[in-house]
Write a protein that holds these residues in place. Sequence first.
Motif, PDB file in Angstrom:
ATOM      1  N   LEU A  54     -47.753  30.999 -32.830  1.00  0.00           N
ATOM      2  CA  LEU A  54     -46.792  31.598 -31.646  1.00  0.00           C
ATOM      3  C   LEU A  54     -46.098  30.326 -31.100  1.00  0.00           C
ATOM      4  CD1 LEU A  54     -49.221  34.193 -30.033  1.00  0.00           C
ATOM      5  CD2 LEU A  54     -47.128  34.542 -31.439  1.00  0.00           C
ATOM      6  N   SER A  55     -46.677  29.275 -31.098  1.00  0.00           N
ATOM      7  CA  SER A  55     -46.192  28.036 -30.224  1.00  0.00           C
ATOM      8  C   SER A  55     -44.649  27.564 -30.971  1.00  0.00           C
ATOM      9  CB  SER A  55     -47.276  26.742 -30.479  1.00  0.00           C
ATOM     10  OG  SER A  55     -47.313  26.314 -31.837  1.00  0.00           O
ATOM     11  N   SER A  56     -44.502  28.114 -32.191  1.00  0.00           N
ATOM     12  CA  SER A  56     -43.109  27.717 -32.703  1.00  0.00           C
ATOM     13  C   SER A  56     -42.026  28.828 -32.126  1.00  0.00           C
ATOM     14  CB  SER A  56     -43.101  27.719 -34.264  1.00  0.00           C
ATOM     15  OG  SER A  56     -44.068  28.380 -34.992  1.00  0.00           O
ATOM     16  N   GLY A  57     -42.401  29.497 -31.337  1.00  0.00           N
ATOM     17  CA  GLY A  57     -41.587  30.773 -30.837  1.00  0.00           C
ATOM     18  C   GLY A  57     -41.127  30.267 -29.528  1.00  0.00           C
ATOM     19  N   HIS A  58     -40.262  31.194 -28.678  1.00  0.00           N
ATOM     20  CA  HIS A  58     -39.606  31.095 -27.510  1.00  0.00           C
ATOM     21  C   HIS A  58     -40.340  31.767 -26.406  1.00  0.00           C
ATOM     22  CE1 HIS A  58     -36.420  31.368 -24.566  1.00  0.00           C
ATOM     23  NE2 HIS A  58     -36.801  32.495 -24.659  1.00  0.00           N
ATOM     24  N   LEU A  59     -40.631  30.775 -25.445  1.00  0.00           N
ATOM     25  CA  LEU A  59     -41.341  31.368 -24.241  1.00  0.00           C
ATOM     26  C   LEU A  59     -40.336  31.846 -23.379  1.00  0.00           C
ATOM     27  CD1 LEU A  59     -44.070  31.372 -22.322  1.00  0.00           C
ATOM     28  CD2 LEU A  59     -43.492  29.237 -21.944  1.00  0.00           C
ATOM     29  N   VAL A  66     -44.199  35.552 -25.066  1.00  0.00           N
ATOM     30  CA  VAL A  66     -43.777  34.240 -26.278  1.00  0.00           C
ATOM     31  C   VAL A  66     -43.495  35.538 -27.380  1.00  0.00           C
ATOM     32  CG1 VAL A  66     -46.238  34.234 -27.075  1.00  0.00           C
ATOM     33  CG2 VAL A  66     -44.518  32.397 -27.394  1.00  0.00           C
ATOM     34  N   GLU A  67     -42.402  34.796 -28.093  1.00  0.00           N
ATOM     35  CA  GLU A  67     -41.929  35.691 -29.208  1.00  0.00           C
ATOM     36  C   GLU A  67     -42.287  34.831 -30.540  1.00  0.00           C
ATOM     37  OE1 GLU A  67     -37.900  37.187 -31.233  1.00  0.00           O
ATOM     38  OE2 GLU A  67     -37.951  37.201 -29.102  1.00  0.00           O
ATOM     39  N   CYS A  68     -42.981  35.465 -31.569  1.00  0.00           N
ATOM     40  CA  CYS A  68     -42.943  34.892 -32.749  1.00  0.00           C
ATOM     41  C   CYS A  68     -41.930  34.767 -33.778  1.00  0.00           C
ATOM     42  CB  CYS A  68     -43.847  35.771 -33.651  1.00  0.00           C
ATOM     43  SG  CYS A  68     -44.304  34.984 -35.285  1.00  0.00           S
ATOM     44  N   VAL A  69     -41.278  33.492 -34.128  1.00  0.00           N
ATOM     45  CA  VAL A  69     -40.323  33.428 -34.884  1.00  0.00           C
ATOM     46  C   VAL A  69     -40.150  34.133 -36.169  1.00  0.00           C
ATOM     47  CG1 VAL A  69     -39.605  31.242 -33.726  1.00  0.00           C
ATOM     48  CG2 VAL A  69     -40.871  31.040 -35.780  1.00  0.00           C
ATOM     49  N   ASP A  76     -47.552  39.158 -24.341  1.00  0.00           N
ATOM     50  CA  ASP A  76     -47.635  38.685 -22.803  1.00  0.00           C
ATOM     51  C   ASP A  76     -48.669  37.706 -22.884  1.00  0.00           C
ATOM     52  OD1 ASP A  76     -48.656  38.686 -20.212  1.00  0.00           O
ATOM     53  OD2 ASP A  76     -47.659  40.723 -20.061  1.00  0.00           O
ATOM     54  N   VAL A  77     -48.018  36.486 -22.497  1.00  0.00           N
ATOM     55  CA  VAL A  77     -48.898  35.414 -22.187  1.00  0.00           C
ATOM     56  C   VAL A  77     -50.049  35.355 -21.386  1.00  0.00           C
ATOM     57  CG1 VAL A  77     -46.941  33.696 -23.039  1.00  0.00           C
ATOM     58  CG2 VAL A  77     -47.547  34.150 -20.465  1.00  0.00           C
ATOM     59  N   ARG A  78     -50.003  36.262 -20.470  1.00  0.00           N
ATOM     60  CA  ARG A  78     -51.014  36.307 -19.259  1.00  0.00           C
ATOM     61  C   ARG A  78     -52.227  37.206 -19.937  1.00  0.00           C
ATOM     62  NH1 ARG A  78     -46.067  37.774 -16.250  1.00  0.00           N
ATOM     63  NH2 ARG A  78     -46.046  39.388 -17.864  1.00  0.00           N
ATOM     64  N   ASP A  79     -52.089  37.979 -20.905  1.00  0.00           N
ATOM     65  CA  ASP A  79     -53.368  38.828 -21.362  1.00  0.00           C
ATOM     66  C   ASP A  79     -53.140  39.054 -22.960  1.00  0.00           C
ATOM     67  OD1 ASP A  79     -51.346  40.695 -21.780  1.00  0.00           O
ATOM     68  OD2 ASP A  79     -52.061  41.956 -20.041  1.00  0.00           O
ATOM     69  N   GLY A  80     -52.353  38.456 -23.638  1.00  0.00           N
ATOM     70  CA  GLY A  80     -52.267  38.550 -24.982  1.00  0.00           C
ATOM     71  C   GLY A  80     -51.814  39.725 -25.486  1.00  0.00           C
ATOM     72  N   ARG A  81     -51.507  40.761 -24.759  1.00  0.00           N
ATOM     73  CA  ARG A  81     -51.276  42.082 -25.536  1.00  0.00           C
ATOM     74  C   ARG A  81     -49.863  42.095 -26.315  1.00  0.00           C
ATOM     75  NH1 ARG A  81     -47.885  44.928 -21.261  1.00  0.00           N
ATOM     76  NH2 ARG A  81     -48.037  43.584 -19.773  1.00  0.00           N
ATOM     77  N   ALA A  82     -49.915  42.846 -27.362  1.00  0.00           N
ATOM     78  CA  ALA A  82     -48.723  42.643 -28.162  1.00  0.00           C
ATOM     79  C   ALA A  82     -47.540  43.869 -27.427  1.00  0.00           C
ATOM     80  CB  ALA A  82     -49.072  43.401 -29.494  1.00  0.00           C
ATOM     81  N   LEU A  83     -46.350  43.409 -27.002  1.00  0.00           N
ATOM     82  CA  LEU A  83     -45.396  44.172 -26.416  1.00  0.00           C
ATOM     83  C   LEU A  83     -44.399  44.780 -27.331  1.00  0.00           C
ATOM     84  CD1 LEU A  83     -44.410  41.114 -24.001  1.00  0.00           C
ATOM     85  CD2 LEU A  83     -46.044  43.080 -23.580  1.00  0.00           C
ATOM     86  N   CYS A  84     -44.360  44.488 -28.585  1.00  0.00           N
ATOM     87  CA  CYS A  84     -43.478  45.307 -29.575  1.00  0.00           C
ATOM     88  C   CYS A  84     -43.956  45.185 -30.969  1.00  0.00           C
ATOM     89  CB  CYS A  84     -42.121  44.763 -29.310  1.00  0.00           C
ATOM     90  SG  CYS A  84     -41.551  43.186 -30.023  1.00  0.00           S
ATOM     91  N   ALA A  85     -43.473  45.965 -31.886  1.00  0.00           N
ATOM     92  CA  ALA A  85     -43.635  45.990 -33.468  1.00  0.00           C
ATOM     93  C   ALA A  85     -42.908  44.712 -33.766  1.00  0.00           C
ATOM     94  CB  ALA A  85     -43.448  47.195 -34.018  1.00  0.00           C
TER      95      ALA A  85
END
Length: 110
Positions: A54-59, A66-69, A76-85
Amino acid sequence: MSETWTFICDSDELLPGEMKTGFDEVTGAPIVVFNLDGELYALEDQCTHEEFELSSGHLDTAEGSVECVLHGARFDVRDGRALCAPAYTAAPKFPVKRENGGIWARDDRD
């Protein structure tokens, strides 16, 4: 589960809107620590959709995500939940602390 805290960086090396990575010294888990407006959050540095850091993505500091590239999954960086497919599983959240001028995190999973 690791009881050993892993040094990530000096406190002044992680400014608001930035992220730093490390590896848990006991479990070897990759960790990414985010500074979101002065608050620290730590997740496993791996997208749950496709094992990519995830660290190569955009914060996105406004959204706190954070978005996976690789495929655009957002977490969500606060709790880790997935926000989208395409990710549906949360990224594991790890404890993080400031101590002795440094930022520390650990893999606390059983």
